[in-house]
Design an enzyme around this catalytic site. Structure first.
Site, PDB file in Angstrom:
ATOM      1  N   CYS A 114       0.856  -1.193   0.000  1.00  0.00           N
ATOM      2  CA  CYS A 114       0.000   0.000   0.000  1.00  0.00           C
ATOM      3  C   CYS A 114       0.887   1.235   0.000  1.00  0.00           C
ATOM      4  CB  CYS A 114      -0.896   0.010   1.237  1.00  0.00           C
ATOM      5  SG  CYS A 114      -2.042   1.408   1.243  1.00  0.00           S
ATOM      6  N   CYS A 118       0.106   4.492   6.395  1.00  0.00           N
ATOM      7  CA  CYS A 118      -0.453   4.943   7.675  1.00  0.00           C
ATOM      8  C   CYS A 118       0.473   4.440   8.791  1.00  0.00           C
ATOM      9  CB  CYS A 118      -1.870   4.389   7.870  1.00  0.00           C
ATOM     10  SG  CYS A 118      -2.996   4.915   6.568  1.00  0.00           S
ATOM     11  N   CYS A 339      -6.303  -6.587  12.531  1.00  0.00           N
ATOM     12  CA  CYS A 339      -6.338  -5.337  11.787  1.00  0.00           C
ATOM     13  C   CYS A 339      -4.972  -4.675  11.748  1.00  0.00           C
ATOM     14  CB  CYS A 339      -7.305  -4.376  12.458  1.00  0.00           C
ATOM     15  SG  CYS A 339      -8.967  -4.914  12.292  1.00  0.00           S
TER      16      CYS A 339
HETATM   17  S1  SF4 Z   1      -4.346   1.314   6.933  1.00  0.00           S
HETATM   18 FE1  SF4 Z   1      -3.376   2.816   5.556  1.00  0.00          FE
HETATM   19  S2  SF4 Z   1      -1.388   1.919   4.991  1.00  0.00           S
HETATM   20 FE2  SF4 Z   1      -2.642   0.276   5.873  1.00  0.00          FE
HETATM   21  S3  SF4 Z   1      -3.571  -0.732   4.082  1.00  0.00           S
HETATM   22 FE3  SF4 Z   1      -5.058   0.787   4.850  1.00  0.00          FE
HETATM   23  S4  SF4 Z   1      -4.611   2.667   3.673  1.00  0.00           S
HETATM   24 FE4  SF4 Z   1      -2.852   1.298   3.414  1.00  0.00          FE
END
Ligand code: SF4
Length: 350
Positions: A114, A118, A339
């Protein structure tokens, strides 16, 4: 030897239909073929008994049927199952089956890695490798259904969430096609009410997704102010929080439908009573329910888990202001399937 023929799963219903018609087949042939691929999970053209033998032979000469390859399966004490899957180019992704009382929910990935990074999320730390194709996204379900069938599981897979690796709305074209396979009555046949797409909110695309009516919406908010969101999820926060919330206030919802707001409680960061009150004010115009998730730190985490008393206080403030808040239990912690824990080591994916 590597199979050079095209994977038929990469063709959508209309493309298969055109291919068959171009070869002089009747229009209804696609309706016969499609369920073998997605509903009956057959991987061998010779078993498609309602197609003529010559047609089965032509299909086998032109196509293969290839699912993502299962490289590893980990089963948690609580019944959560995590699959490590290799795509056709050997890129690795993860998908998770989460046991509920009388069914399973599957958490689907939509990208290899990704790009949003984050700060609390393991997937974000591995960087972005590539978008997944629609058939790769949908075929995660075939793998999970096959696993449950072989286990003679009394519980079925009925619910899907796009909460695995990746930001689905940054791969909307392929995710949309995957949802069409998932919704299709002759395909995987899941009703939209059983599918939830979780996003940080991508400007413009979120509105398109709302119009598509292909799945329910969950928004990863995780902060009640723009300033704090910029610290926790800096790239996602490029879309101003107040602007995002204004779009959510106008978001098209069916009767009795609500947006799910996801809020990971990070100890000492976003879990104080003041944060709870700010969240109530922020969401006052949005028809929503709030899923609270207690952060689950890994060995190198920069955050800590929230304290029990702070979680309860936070939840109680939301309820006292008339908001529906549900504390979600994170499952599969012992196998890193909870999560924000989905990560495939980047060196495996280079
Ligand atoms: S929480 Fe943020 S970094 Fe993790 S998969 Fe979802 S969008 Fe991507």
């Amino acid at each position: 030897m590597k199979n050079k023929t095209k994977n038929i799963l990469s063709l959508n219903f209309d493309q298969i239909s055109h291919w068959l018609i171009n070869r002089g087949e009747k229009e209804f042939r696609a309706k016969q073929l499609w369920p073998w691929l997605w509903a009956k999970r057959v991987k061998d053209f010779s078993l498609m008994t309602n197609l003529s033998k010559p047609l089965r032979k032509i299909l086998a000469q032109n196509f293969c049927i290839k699912w993502p390859e299962v490289r590893d399966i980990k089963e948690s004490k609580d019944g959560t199952v995590k699959f490590l899957l290799a795509l056709e180019d050997e890129k690795l992704i993860e998908t998770v089956l989460i046991p509920e009382k009388d069914h399973y929910t599957q958490c689907l990935s939509s990208q290899v890695g990704c790009s949003l990074a984050c700060t609390f999320c393991s997937t974000g730390q591995m960087g972005f490798k590539r978008n997944m194709y629609s058939h790769e996204i949908a075929a995660q379900i075939l793998v999970a259904q096959d696993y449950l069938q072989k286990k003679n599981s009394p519980k079925h897979l009925t619910n899907l969430v796009f909460m695995g690796m990746g930001e689905p709305l940054l791969n909307w074209k392929e995710v949309r096609e995957a949802l069409q396979i998932i919704n299709h009555p002759l395909g995987l046949n899941f009703s939209r009410r059983k599918i939830t797409l979780s996003t940080v909110g991508i400007k413009g695309v979120l509105q398109d997704f709302g119009q598509s009516k292909l799945a329910l919406l969950a928004v990863s908010l995780h902060a009640p102010t723009q300033e704090l969101r910029e610290k926790i999820m800096p790239k996602a926060a490029r879309w101003d929080l107040n602007e995002l919330v204004s779009v959510l206030a106008e978001y098209p919802l069916a009767r009795r439908e609500r947006i799910t707001i996801e809020y990971v409680l990070l100890g000492g960061v976003n879990d104080t009573p003041e944060h709870a009150r700010q969240l109530v004010r922020l969401l006052s115009r949005v028809k929503c329910k709030i899923n609270l998730i207690a952060y689950n730190p890994g060995p190198d985490s920069k955050y800590r888990a929230p304290e029990k008393k702070d979680i309860l206080k936070f939840e109680q403030i939301l309820w006292s202001k008339g908001m529906t808040a549900i504390l979600r239990k994170s499952k599969g912690q012992d196998i890193s399937a909870a999560c924000g824990q989905l990560i495939v080591m980047s060196k495996l994916n280079s």
